[in-house]
Design a protein around this motif. Structure first.
Motif, mmCIF file in Angstrom:
data_model
loop_
_atom_site.group_PDB
_atom_site.id
_atom_site.type_symbol
_atom_site.label_atom_id
_atom_site.label_comp_id
_atom_site.label_asym_id
_atom_site.label_seq_id
_atom_site.Cartn_x
_atom_site.Cartn_y
_atom_site.Cartn_z
ATOM 1 N N ASN A 206 40.687 47.658 31.552
ATOM 2 C CA ASN A 206 40.999 46.242 31.607
ATOM 3 C C ASN A 206 42.334 45.935 32.288
ATOM 4 O O ASN A 206 43.082 45.085 31.853
ATOM 5 C CB ASN A 206 41.025 45.730 30.151
ATOM 6 N N ILE A 207 42.627 46.671 33.359
ATOM 7 C CA ILE A 207 43.944 46.522 33.986
ATOM 8 C C ILE A 207 44.014 45.254 34.843
ATOM 9 O O ILE A 207 43.162 45.015 35.697
ATOM 10 C CB ILE A 207 44.255 47.723 34.903
ATOM 11 N N THR A 208 45.033 44.449 34.595
ATOM 12 C CA THR A 208 45.273 43.275 35.431
ATOM 13 C C THR A 208 46.703 43.325 35.947
ATOM 14 O O THR A 208 47.628 43.589 35.184
ATOM 15 C CB THR A 208 45.063 41.973 34.629
ATOM 16 N N LYS A 209 46.839 43.132 37.249
ATOM 17 C CA LYS A 209 48.178 43.085 37.842
ATOM 18 C C LYS A 209 48.253 41.868 38.753
ATOM 19 O O LYS A 209 47.383 41.663 39.589
ATOM 20 C CB LYS A 209 48.448 44.362 38.639
ATOM 21 N N ILE A 210 49.281 41.070 38.544
ATOM 22 C CA ILE A 210 49.399 39.832 39.315
ATOM 23 C C ILE A 210 50.669 39.855 40.151
ATOM 24 O O ILE A 210 51.741 40.200 39.664
ATOM 25 C CB ILE A 210 49.432 38.613 38.354
ATOM 26 N N PHE A 211 50.535 39.536 41.440
ATOM 27 C CA PHE A 211 51.709 39.329 42.294
ATOM 28 C C PHE A 211 51.756 37.850 42.629
ATOM 29 O O PHE A 211 50.869 37.357 43.320
ATOM 30 C CB PHE A 211 51.582 40.110 43.599
ATOM 31 N N GLY A 212 52.760 37.161 42.162
ATOM 32 C CA GLY A 212 52.834 35.729 42.429
ATOM 33 C C GLY A 212 51.601 35.050 41.873
ATOM 34 O O GLY A 212 51.344 35.097 40.683
ATOM 35 N N HIS A 213 50.793 34.462 42.772
ATOM 36 C CA HIS A 213 49.565 33.843 42.268
ATOM 37 C C HIS A 213 48.335 34.648 42.684
ATOM 38 O O HIS A 213 47.217 34.188 42.616
ATOM 39 C CB HIS A 213 49.458 32.387 42.727
ATOM 40 N N LEU A 214 48.587 35.885 43.165
ATOM 41 C CA LEU A 214 47.476 36.719 43.604
ATOM 42 C C LEU A 214 47.151 37.758 42.534
ATOM 43 O O LEU A 214 48.032 38.491 42.080
ATOM 44 C CB LEU A 214 47.870 37.430 44.906
ATOM 45 N N LYS A 215 45.875 37.801 42.129
ATOM 46 C CA LYS A 215 45.467 38.830 41.183
ATOM 47 C C LYS A 215 45.081 40.083 41.963
ATOM 48 O O LYS A 215 43.991 40.167 42.515
ATOM 49 C CB LYS A 215 44.275 38.336 40.363
ATOM 50 N N ALA A 216 45.983 41.043 42.055
ATOM 51 C CA ALA A 216 45.701 42.244 42.831
ATOM 52 C C ALA A 216 44.704 43.137 42.102
ATOM 53 O O ALA A 216 43.900 43.830 42.719
ATOM 54 C CB ALA A 216 46.994 43.010 43.106
ATOM 55 N N ASN A 217 44.783 43.154 40.799
ATOM 56 C CA ASN A 217 43.794 43.852 39.984
ATOM 57 C C ASN A 217 43.343 42.886 38.904
ATOM 58 O O ASN A 217 44.171 42.262 38.246
ATOM 59 C CB ASN A 217 44.386 45.088 39.295
ATOM 60 N N ASP A 218 42.039 42.752 38.749
ATOM 61 C CA ASP A 218 41.516 41.788 37.793
ATOM 62 C C ASP A 218 40.638 42.519 36.778
ATOM 63 O O ASP A 218 39.491 42.845 37.066
ATOM 64 C CB ASP A 218 40.720 40.719 38.561
ATOM 65 N N ALA A 219 41.201 42.813 35.629
ATOM 66 C CA ALA A 219 40.465 43.465 34.542
ATOM 67 C C ALA A 219 39.668 44.674 35.027
ATOM 68 O O ALA A 219 38.466 44.758 34.861
ATOM 69 C CB ALA A 219 39.544 42.464 33.858
ATOM 70 N N VAL A 220 40.363 45.607 35.658
ATOM 71 C CA VAL A 220 39.692 46.778 36.224
ATOM 72 C C VAL A 220 39.586 47.896 35.191
ATOM 73 O O VAL A 220 40.544 48.197 34.483
ATOM 74 C CB VAL A 220 40.478 47.292 37.457
ATOM 75 N N ASP A 221 38.396 48.498 35.096
ATOM 76 C CA ASP A 221 38.225 49.709 34.295
ATOM 77 C C ASP A 221 38.115 50.884 35.242
ATOM 78 O O ASP A 221 37.472 50.794 36.285
ATOM 79 C CB ASP A 221 36.929 49.625 33.473
ATOM 80 N N PHE A 222 38.723 51.989 34.858
ATOM 81 C CA PHE A 222 38.665 53.166 35.713
ATOM 82 C C PHE A 222 38.666 54.406 34.842
ATOM 83 O O PHE A 222 39.480 54.545 33.938
ATOM 84 C CB PHE A 222 39.868 53.189 36.656
#
Lengths: 313, 506
Positions: free
Chosen positions: B3-19
């Motif tokens: 469930n990884i989420t990473k946000i830069f500014g208003h850009l969701k670079a990773n949106d709830a990613v499972d790996f």
């Protein structure tokens, strides 16, 4: 004019070469750390002036030259901490920050000096650091006079050149500094704090410049004037590039400037028929020429003057 | 990673990613540029901090707050841009950030011996005392791998490891990876090359627009088409079937051209090649073998030391750049950000930067902004440049769109010669496809195209003839349809028709 160039003449030239090279060498040694970490500190001229003033004031009131040197070093470190703050934390343009620090340092030191001493007909003086003849060695003819009849700071400067070389080449700290200047991201990814290393390197640079500034006012001379550094801070920066960031080569670079200064002074004294303004230019001219010839080959640290941010790619 | 989420500014670079990475496996992380692959791995390596989600290693929840923490958890990363300080030695780079057994002093000798041992174990062939700048790209990469193993990594992240390698070097890398897998290590291979996924990877996870699309086992039944559909979200054209155009007369030719590089070493030696009207000549070679210097000499940006250049039959050696521009030589430089574009300028200005002083863009020394803007509007439409307006700052465009600005500028008035140096480097599949189709179009319009590329597939796909450069020399010219292996051998310095074993470093 033939009788000028006697053994005594050369001995005195070489002895003063070593002495005149000292402040350049000290400042350059510190700046090597700073630049190796990727920061160009052009504020050294101002830092040295501040420290010359601080060293003089401390020595004057405490009657202790040791306190004087300590005061110079501490002020040098404070000035460079400011430079580190501007260039590392604020990420300001280093050329502008350094130039501003130089102007500020020169102005502020003469301001403080005036507040403390007012305007006097005869400038206040301290008993400056006396020379220390190394036992036995100083009695060797010629060699003794050239190398072993100086004050302690002079010896210290040359010893520090060797110590700094060892630190840069053989210790983890030295490796960290070099890595931060070459590839801050790599250093960061190995868990080295780029910020911490750069602050440390710049502040060490300030300590050296501080010692050098105090040397000018209480060892080389015995009073303070706001023009006494006379470009030595900038020459030191030039010597660092000339030396390609190697403390031992910095020794050679400083001596080159030293010999040009020594010749210049001696030529004036014996009345060589060249206008003294031109003679005064000599050391600076030598520096410029040396720099132009060598700096083409100089491989600057890759992250030179570039602020680092983890987020930028 | 859950469930990884990473946000830069208003850009969701990773949106709830499972790996999920299995032990003892090679896992492919597939996606276009900007899909969030590198971001996800930077989170795992502690370079970025995720806004949401957790990381579990061997079932244990682990908080990776810094790269140091990642290293101590057994995670190592081989970055796309190598994390090596070039003036330092291999051993110095590896010692960096490591506690020394001799306190404040470095324990160079001890570490060097240990490195040698590890290097032998995995056949990495690394000399601990070599300085990084002396090493080839493949060797530098092996130094990076060695560094991570030396730090005790069990999980290795490799970011686009083959982008800079020859096919043979890539094959060596893969066999090293397989050996490491059999030795109990797990590896994550970030890539957008589908062949790699199919040839070396056990499992694959596909990202698109920051989201996890799918995660599957790679079987012999897995196909390129299937993967690319998942990655791009539509069908992708893989094979271009360029209409055969009969090459016309010679447009550009070099005779015994020699050029020096910035360090004043000989970079291009005795180089002779020609490109005719309606022809694409591919120039293959590993980076840094003189391609940049050659391209610059052919556009007037770098003086030639000796030899001749003819453009449209005119003697052109050591003429100023404007001569080349007037002769219709277009140049797509290797580094679009520093050479191709003025990044701080807006799109419309970049589009006229070669001819801004001429009619209709200027008159009597004054710029005609209306015409410049109209031109920009037309180009943005013709070349499908994604930008909000003609006045957007070029820096804010994506890499693919920046490249399109260059293409638009260079191709707009049908150049007679096009020098394209690594035109698709760093671009995602969609943009790459577009750039290639434009190159083919230029060719069919009669341009003589010199395509300089380190990507063999690209060379094979587009070229009518394939030349290979190694160490500044022309190794040979191969016909269309040559095998990658044959090109690869020349790229490593084996001369055409030379049966001796491969030279140096390999």
């Amino acid at each position: 004019m033939d009788n000028i160039f006697t053994a005594t003449f050369f001995v005195s030239i070489f002895a003063s070469t070593i002495r005149l090279a000292t402040p350049i060498l000290l400042t350059a040694l510190g700046e090597i750390y700073t630049q190796r970490s990727g920061i160009l500190n052009l504020g050294l001229e101002g830092t040295m002036t501040m420290s010359a003033m601080a060293g003089f004031v401390c020595a004057y009131f405490s009657k202790s030259l040791f306190i004087g040197f300590l005061g110079g070093i501490v002020i040098g470190m404070i000035c460079s901490a400011f430079m580190a703050f501007l260039s590392v934390t604020i990420r300001a343009n280093q050329v502008i920050a350094g130039t501003a620090l130089t102007i500020l340092g020169i102005g502020f030191s003469s301001f403080i000096y005036r507040i403390i001493f007012g305007i006097q007909k005869l400038p206040p003086q301290v008993e400056s650091l006396t020379k220390f003849d190394v036992p036995l060695l100083s009695r060797i003819p010629y060699i003794g006079t050239i190398f072993f009849q100086h004050n302690l700071i002079v010896y210290l400067a040359y010893i520090l050149a060797i110590i700094n070389w060892v630190v840069l080449e053989k210790t983890t700290f030295g490796l960290n500094v070099k890595a931060v200047g070459e590839h801050p991201r790599a250093a960061d990814s190995k868990g080295i704090s780029v910020t911490k290393i750069r602050y440390t390197a710049v502040i060490i640079g300030g300590a050296f410049a501080g010692l050098s500034g105090a040397f000018m006012s209480i060892a080389y001379m015995n009073s303070f004037s706001d023009t006494m550094i006379a470009g030595r801070g900038f020459i030191a920066v030039a010597v660092v590039v000339f030396a390609r960031w190697n403390p031992l080569r910095a020794m050679a670079g400083s001596l080159l400037f030293g010999i040009a200064s020594a010749l210049q002074i001696r030529f004036q004294a014996i009345g060589v028929p060249i206008p003294n303004q031109f003679l005064l230019m000599l050391p600076y001219l030598v520096t410029i020429i040396a720099l132009i010839t060598v700096s083409k080959k100089a491989e600057f640290p890759s992250a030179y003057t570039k602020p680092y941010s983890r987020m930028e790619r | 990673m859950r469930n990884i989420t990473k946000i830069f500014g208003h850009l969701k670079a990773n949106d709830a990613v499972d790996f999920k990475l299995r032990e003892k496996s090679i896992h492919g992380l597939l996606g276009e540029n900007g899909a969030g692959k590198t971001t996800l791995m930077n989170v795992l390596y502690g370079l970025y901090r995720q806004e949401e989600g957790e990381i579990y290693i061997h079932g244990q929840k682990t908080d990776i707050s810094s790269p140091l923490k990642a290293i101590s958890s057994g995670i190592g990363m081989v970055h796309q841009h190598f994390m090596l300080a070039r003036p330092l030695t291999v051993v110095e780079n590896i010692m960096l950030g490591r506690k020394s057994s001799r306190g404040i002093f470095l324990d160079t000798k001890k570490v060097a011996a240990e490195i040698r041992e590890l290097s032998d174990k995995y056949h990495l062939m690394v000399d601990p005392y070599a300085r990084i700048w002396q090493l080839s790209v493949g060797e530098q990469q092996r130094v990076e791998i060695l560094t991570t193993i030396y730090q005790g990594a069990n999980i290795l992240i490799l970011d686009e490891p083959t982008a800079v390698l020859t096919p043979q070097e890539a094959e060596t890398l893969f066999s090293i990876l397989r050996q490491m897998r059999d030795d109990g290590k797990s590896m994550i291979l970030i890539t957008h090359k589908l062949e790699e996924i199919l040839s070396v990877v056990d499992d694959v996870t596909i990202l698109r627009d920051g989201k996890m699309i799918n995660s599957l086992k790679v079987t012999p039944a897995t196909t390129k088409e299937e993967l690319s559909r998942l990655m791009v979200g539509r069908d992708v054209l893989f094979d271009f079937y360029p209409v055969a155009v009969k090459p016309g007369k010679e447009r550009i030719s070099m005779k015994n051209l020699s050029v020096r590089n910035d360090k004043d070493f000989s970079a291009v030696r005795n180089f002779s090649l020609s490109v005719a009207e309606g022809e694409i000549v591919g120039l293959a070679g590993v980076d840094g073998n003189g391609q940049k210097e050659l391209a610059e000499a052919l556009t007037g940006l770098r003086p030639a030391e000796g030899g001749l250049i003819f453009i449209n039959g005119k003697e052109a050696v050591n003429k100023p750049p404007v001569f080349y521009i007037n002769e219709g030589v277009a140049h797509i430089p290797e580094d679009r950000q520093s050479m191709g574009l003025a990044m701080g300028f807006c799109v419309s200005k970049n589009l006229v930067i070669k001819r801004f002083y001429q009619q209709p863009y200027a008159k009597n020394g004054l710029l005609n902004y209306k015409n410049i803007k109209d031109h920009a509007k037309k180009m943005i439409q013709d070349f499908q440049i994604k930008t909000n307006s003609t006045e957007d700052i070029t820096r804010d465009l994506s890499g693919g769109n920046q490249q399109k600005v260059i293409l638009a500028r260079e191709l707009a008035d049908d150049p007679s010669v096009l020098i394209a140096n690594q035109p698709t480097r760093g671009l995602d599949v969609g943009a790459t496809e577009y750039v290639r189709s434009r190159l083919l179009e230029a060719r069919s319009k009669g341009s003589a195209v010199l395509l300089i590329s380190a990507d063999i597939e690209e060379i094979i796909q587009l070229s009518d003839r394939i030349a290979v450069i190694y160490n500044g020399e022309l190794m040979g010219v191969l016909p269309k349809g040559s095998q990658p292996e044959a090109i690869g051998l020349l790229m490593m310095g084996k001369r055409q028709g030379d049966n001796a074993s491969v030279k140096e470093n390999y």
